[in-house]
Design a protein around this motif. Structure first.
Motif, mmCIF file in Angstrom:
data_model
loop_
_atom_site.group_PDB
_atom_site.id
_atom_site.type_symbol
_atom_site.label_atom_id
_atom_site.label_comp_id
_atom_site.label_asym_id
_atom_site.label_seq_id
_atom_site.Cartn_x
_atom_site.Cartn_y
_atom_site.Cartn_z
ATOM 1 N N PRO A 56 0.832 -1.204 0.000
ATOM 2 C CA PRO A 56 0.000 0.000 0.000
ATOM 3 C C PRO A 56 0.871 1.261 0.000
ATOM 4 O O PRO A 56 1.952 1.280 0.588
ATOM 5 C CB PRO A 56 -0.818 -0.114 1.290
ATOM 6 C CG PRO A 56 -0.125 -1.120 2.132
ATOM 7 C CD PRO A 56 0.735 -1.958 1.245
ATOM 8 N N GLN A 70 0.847 5.873 -0.481
ATOM 9 C CA GLN A 70 0.174 7.173 -0.524
ATOM 10 C C GLN A 70 1.141 8.161 -1.140
ATOM 11 O O GLN A 70 2.336 8.149 -0.818
ATOM 12 C CB GLN A 70 -0.224 7.606 0.883
ATOM 13 C CG GLN A 70 -0.913 8.947 0.934
ATOM 14 C CD GLN A 70 -1.465 9.250 2.314
ATOM 15 O OE1 GLN A 70 -2.068 8.390 2.954
ATOM 16 N NE2 GLN A 70 -1.262 10.459 2.763
ATOM 17 N N SER A 105 -4.288 8.350 -2.045
ATOM 18 C CA SER A 105 -4.104 7.287 -1.064
ATOM 19 C C SER A 105 -4.747 6.016 -1.603
ATOM 20 O O SER A 105 -5.496 6.043 -2.561
ATOM 21 C CB SER A 105 -4.699 7.686 0.283
ATOM 22 O OG SER A 105 -6.062 8.007 0.128
ATOM 23 N N GLY A 106 -4.431 4.911 -0.973
ATOM 24 C CA GLY A 106 -4.977 3.644 -1.426
ATOM 25 C C GLY A 106 -4.322 3.126 -2.693
ATOM 26 O O GLY A 106 -4.867 2.265 -3.371
ATOM 27 N N GLU A 110 -1.507 1.058 -4.930
ATOM 28 C CA GLU A 110 -0.893 -0.246 -4.743
ATOM 29 C C GLU A 110 0.363 -0.368 -5.597
ATOM 30 O O GLU A 110 0.331 -0.090 -6.789
ATOM 31 C CB GLU A 110 -1.885 -1.355 -5.119
ATOM 32 C CG GLU A 110 -3.110 -1.381 -4.243
ATOM 33 C CD GLU A 110 -4.089 -2.469 -4.628
ATOM 34 O OE1 GLU A 110 -3.987 -3.021 -5.741
ATOM 35 O OE2 GLU A 110 -4.966 -2.771 -3.791
#
Length: 112
Positions: free
Chosen positions: A41, A43, A73-74, A76
């Motif tokens: 993950p 950001q 954000s979020g 990958e």
């Protein structure tokens, strides 16, 4: 390295970001300890410039545009890419993918 948006963007605030605007990475964070199933993950905070000319001439980025969120954000990151690519490339690529979802793949370009 930066991202170019090749489409004008009409914001709900009434402002228009012109075609050819530039998005750069201000800073990024990859939570390597939270890796799961080959995905890390992340950001990323970005700067938005009105044009390549503004970016190249080191003018101030656009600020105070409430409906263009400069923080992604979020995101990958692939563990495989993390081992072989620079952090800058990983963050740019992740933001590019997020922008493609909003503006369409044909309107987003990574400039090396």
């Amino acid at each position: 390295m930066y991202i170019k948006i090749n489409s004008s963007v009409n914001l709900t605030s009434g402002l228009t970001i012109p075609s050819g605007s530039v998005v750069t990475i201000a800073e990024g964070y990859a939570d390597v300890k939270s890796e799961s199933e080959g995905v890390i993950p992340a950001q990323v905070a970005t700067f938005l410039y009105a044009s390549e000319e503004a970016y190249n001439n080191e003018l101030s980025p656009v600020s105070g545009v409430a409906d263009f969120n400069p923080v992604f954000s979020g995101l990958e990151l692939s563990v495989d890419h993390y081992k072989n690519k620079t952090a800058e490339y990983l963050f740019i690529d992740a933001v590019k993918e997020a922008l493609e979802e909003v503006y369409g793949e044909g309107n987003i370009e990574m400039v090396l």
